[in-house]
Design an enzyme around this catalytic site. Sequence first.
Site, PDB file in Angstrom:
ATOM      1  CG  HIS A  59      -1.957  -1.096   1.175  1.00 29.01           C
ATOM      2  ND1 HIS A  59      -2.883  -1.287   2.163  1.00 29.01           N
ATOM      3  CD2 HIS A  59      -2.222  -2.063   0.243  1.00 29.01           C
ATOM      4  CE1 HIS A  59      -3.660  -2.308   1.857  1.00 29.01           C
ATOM      5  NE2 HIS A  59      -3.263  -2.801   0.704  1.00 29.01           N
ATOM      6  CD  GLU A  61      -1.930   4.210   3.316  1.00 26.61           C
ATOM      7  OE1 GLU A  61      -3.107   4.348   3.672  1.00 26.61           O
ATOM      8  OE2 GLU A  61      -1.593   3.425   2.394  1.00 26.61           O
ATOM      9  CB  CYS A  84      -6.105  -0.751   5.203  1.00 31.99           C
ATOM     10  SG  CYS A  84      -4.415  -1.362   5.338  1.00 31.99           S
TER      11      CYS A  84
END
Length: 367
Positions: A59, A61, A84
């Site tokens: 992801h 991040e 998430c």
Amino acid sequence: MSTKKDKFSFKDKIYMRLAINLASARKGLTGENPSVGCVIVKKDEIISIGQTGFNGRPHAETNAIKNSTENLVGSKMYVTLEPCNHYGKTPPCTKNIIKSGISEVFYSINDIDSRTRGKSFNILNKKKIKVKKGLLKNEAEHLYNSYKINRKYKLPYVTAKIAISKNKLIYSEGIKRITNQISDKLSHYLRFKNDAIMISVKTLNTDNPRLDCRLKGYENFSPIRVILDKNLDIKLNTYILRSVKKNNTIIFYNSTNNQKLQVLKRKGAILIKTRLTNQKLFNLKDILKTLFLMDIRNLLVEGGDKITKNMINHRLINEFYLFQGSKVLSKSKKHIIFSSFQILNKKYKKLKNTAKLAKDIITIYKR
């Protein structure tokens, strides 16, 4: 400058706009996961950026945190979508954020995924991380239109395009090109951004298209080819069948022509027998559901007049690109008129701004 009604500063908006640009650049290339952009800032300097990885992982991040060569303690993170907070194929991004020492997180909108939606705010807050949401919300909402369609309806986000002449013909015998090279490049960009491209067998047999992406440097991102061929009328000498081993090709059919089926199987095509409606037509929504189950999240339709009209009538298209060339084509030879012009304007919203590509005109419609 920030106003009393605006909790976000000018700099906040600059950093988030960069994050949105990062997400936009990879949109359509992240599989079943949304394309997310992330920017990390410390003492008013950008120290790291991240995007969702190709096919959805890692992801954004996590990539931004890994990409940083500086200590992240006391830094700020700007991310386009709520991080998430659940364990899936990767650990939760909230865990990585907490561990990194980031002190403040800005995100644009909540994730529509029920496993995450609205929960990350409290998880981060409990760890003394300041959280602000809603930064450039409208821009992010637009960015995640396709993701919302995927999640909510379990269908691909459908983009359609068609090219017409100045006098609204989509075909005139002997004419191979209706629009100019600039329009062609945009068409190939749409192919690059979509997982699959769908056409009718009539278009395939008439035009013998390649259905690949020929933008320099992006040739390996050609979409899966999807052919609607009710009676297995596909010509065996088409480029599509000669290149099946290079690019995956799916053929939806409803026929008992076993001899043709065996030939197509040997060539390597993926064959899916599909029921017809009472009108002896494909149920296009069923086909879209099948493609979604095959991990196709973004579908480009380059069909002819009939398939385009059918999809417009059933409002299965989410975004429509109408390319209009500057040439007037002959009606004295065999030709096809674009018959969906009126119904397109009736059922879809035309965006106010049309674009000129040299002498061509492009108009975009949305559902």
